[in-house]
Design a protein around this motif. Structure first.
Motif, PDB file in Angstrom:
ATOM      1  N   VAL A 178     -14.611 -29.831 -26.833  1.00 66.13           N
ATOM      2  CA  VAL A 178     -14.308 -31.208 -27.236  1.00 66.13           C
ATOM      3  C   VAL A 178     -15.245 -32.193 -26.532  1.00 66.13           C
ATOM      4  CG1 VAL A 178     -12.557 -33.033 -27.094  1.00 66.13           C
ATOM      5  CG2 VAL A 178     -11.909 -30.731 -27.851  1.00 66.13           C
ATOM      6  N   ALA A 179     -15.605 -31.884 -25.295  1.00 66.73           N
ATOM      7  CA  ALA A 179     -16.509 -32.747 -24.529  1.00 66.73           C
ATOM      8  C   ALA A 179     -17.963 -32.597 -24.962  1.00 66.73           C
ATOM      9  CB  ALA A 179     -16.383 -32.445 -23.032  1.00 66.73           C
ATOM     10  N   GLY A 180     -18.234 -31.673 -25.888  1.00 65.71           N
ATOM     11  CA  GLY A 180     -19.581 -31.517 -26.414  1.00 65.71           C
ATOM     12  C   GLY A 180     -20.419 -30.443 -25.747  1.00 65.71           C
ATOM     13  N   ASP A 181     -19.839 -29.689 -24.828  1.00 65.76           N
ATOM     14  CA  ASP A 181     -20.584 -28.623 -24.156  1.00 65.76           C
ATOM     15  C   ASP A 181     -20.386 -27.314 -24.925  1.00 65.76           C
ATOM     16  OD1 ASP A 181     -21.983 -27.025 -22.429  1.00 65.76           O
ATOM     17  OD2 ASP A 181     -20.906 -27.664 -20.621  1.00 65.76           O
ATOM     18  N   ARG A 182     -20.942 -27.288 -26.138  1.00 65.97           N
ATOM     19  CA  ARG A 182     -20.737 -26.156 -27.042  1.00 65.97           C
ATOM     20  C   ARG A 182     -21.337 -24.863 -26.505  1.00 65.97           C
ATOM     21  NH1 ARG A 182     -20.567 -27.998 -32.383  1.00 65.97           N
ATOM     22  NH2 ARG A 182     -18.545 -28.528 -31.566  1.00 65.97           N
ATOM     23  N   ASP A 199     -15.004 -17.982 -33.649  1.00 63.89           N
ATOM     24  CA  ASP A 199     -15.670 -17.748 -34.939  1.00 63.89           C
ATOM     25  C   ASP A 199     -15.854 -19.029 -35.734  1.00 63.89           C
ATOM     26  OD1 ASP A 199     -15.858 -15.075 -34.301  1.00 63.89           O
ATOM     27  OD2 ASP A 199     -14.220 -14.439 -35.616  1.00 63.89           O
ATOM     28  N   ARG A 200     -15.038 -20.048 -35.461  1.00 64.95           N
ATOM     29  CA  ARG A 200     -15.150 -21.326 -36.180  1.00 64.95           C
ATOM     30  C   ARG A 200     -16.174 -22.266 -35.578  1.00 64.95           C
ATOM     31  NH1 ARG A 200      -9.522 -23.012 -35.775  1.00 64.95           N
ATOM     32  NH2 ARG A 200      -8.688 -20.947 -35.797  1.00 64.95           N
ATOM     33  N   LEU A 201     -16.693 -21.948 -34.393  1.00 62.60           N
ATOM     34  CA  LEU A 201     -17.695 -22.828 -33.787  1.00 62.60           C
ATOM     35  C   LEU A 201     -18.993 -22.772 -34.582  1.00 62.60           C
ATOM     36  CD1 LEU A 201     -17.434 -22.163 -29.944  1.00 62.60           C
ATOM     37  CD2 LEU A 201     -16.721 -24.194 -31.188  1.00 62.60           C
ATOM     38  N   PRO A 202     -19.602 -23.916 -34.842  1.00 68.33           N
ATOM     39  CA  PRO A 202     -20.894 -23.905 -35.504  1.00 68.33           C
ATOM     40  C   PRO A 202     -21.955 -23.291 -34.584  1.00 68.33           C
ATOM     41  CG  PRO A 202     -20.161 -26.156 -35.094  1.00 68.33           C
ATOM     42  CD  PRO A 202     -19.106 -25.244 -34.583  1.00 68.33           C
ATOM     43  N   PRO A 203     -23.003 -22.717 -35.143  1.00 66.19           N
ATOM     44  CA  PRO A 203     -24.039 -22.120 -34.300  1.00 66.19           C
ATOM     45  C   PRO A 203     -24.683 -23.171 -33.386  1.00 66.19           C
ATOM     46  CG  PRO A 203     -24.534 -21.841 -36.648  1.00 66.19           C
ATOM     47  CD  PRO A 203     -23.286 -22.635 -36.547  1.00 66.19           C
ATOM     48  N   ILE A 204     -25.137 -22.697 -32.252  1.00 65.03           N
ATOM     49  CA  ILE A 204     -25.840 -23.568 -31.308  1.00 65.03           C
ATOM     50  C   ILE A 204     -27.294 -23.683 -31.765  1.00 65.03           C
ATOM     51  CG2 ILE A 204     -26.579 -23.831 -28.908  1.00 65.03           C
ATOM     52  CD1 ILE A 204     -24.154 -22.085 -28.144  1.00 65.03           C
ATOM     53  N   GLU A 205     -27.766 -24.912 -31.853  1.00 60.37           N
ATOM     54  CA  GLU A 205     -29.145 -25.121 -32.296  1.00 60.37           C
ATOM     55  C   GLU A 205     -30.044 -25.491 -31.155  1.00 60.37           C
ATOM     56  OE1 GLU A 205     -29.282 -27.701 -35.650  1.00 60.37           O
ATOM     57  OE2 GLU A 205     -27.568 -26.710 -36.546  1.00 60.37           O
ATOM     58  N   ARG A 232      -7.440 -20.555 -19.221  1.00 64.64           N
ATOM     59  CA  ARG A 232      -8.890 -20.493 -19.446  1.00 64.64           C
ATOM     60  C   ARG A 232      -9.220 -20.942 -20.865  1.00 64.64           C
ATOM     61  NH1 ARG A 232     -10.628 -14.616 -17.900  1.00 64.64           N
ATOM     62  NH2 ARG A 232     -12.530 -15.291 -18.940  1.00 64.64           N
ATOM     63  N   PHE A 233      -8.400 -20.551 -21.827  1.00 64.00           N
ATOM     64  CA  PHE A 233      -8.601 -20.970 -23.214  1.00 64.00           C
ATOM     65  C   PHE A 233      -8.547 -22.495 -23.309  1.00 64.00           C
ATOM     66  CE2 PHE A 233      -6.705 -22.143 -27.319  1.00 64.00           C
ATOM     67  CZ  PHE A 233      -7.698 -21.704 -28.162  1.00 64.00           C
ATOM     68  N   ASP A 234      -7.541 -23.098 -22.676  1.00 65.44           N
ATOM     69  CA  ASP A 234      -7.413 -24.560 -22.710  1.00 65.44           C
ATOM     70  C   ASP A 234      -8.644 -25.241 -22.113  1.00 65.44           C
ATOM     71  OD1 ASP A 234      -4.899 -24.286 -23.863  1.00 65.44           O
ATOM     72  OD2 ASP A 234      -3.831 -24.531 -21.961  1.00 65.44           O
TER      73      ASP A 234
END
Length: 81
Positions: free
Chosen positions: A38-42, A75-81, A29-31
């Motif tokens: 990576v595909a941009g679906d943050r 925690d390293r993901l940038p916030p969703i805008e 699931r992590f992978d």
């Protein structure tokens, strides 16, 4: 003191095997979540990281390496805008 029966050993081995299989499922699931990111679906990645982190904490514990990895990545993901 009676020695444990073969069925007791079998139950323990089966339980440990189940934990290992579930750990592999959590890692898969992590992978998948990393692929979403990576595909941009943050947004989906963030939601799925939160769910996975809860599952890892509940099933593996707070100090398990996968739990720590999931928490650090989320925690390293940038916030969703």
């Amino acid at each position: 003191m009676a020695s444990p029966s073969a069925s007791s050993y079998s139950a323990i081995a089966e339980s440990q095997s189940s934990v290992h299989v579930y750990e592999e499922t959590l890692a898969s699931r992590f992978d998948l979540i990393v692929a979403y990111d990576v595909a941009g679906d943050r947004k989906r990645a963030m939601t799925d990281y939160d769910t996975l982190l809860r599952d890892c904490r509940r099933n593996l514990g707070d100090e398990h390496s996968l739990t720590l990895t999931v928490r650090a990545k989320r925690d390293r993901l940038p916030p969703i805008e």
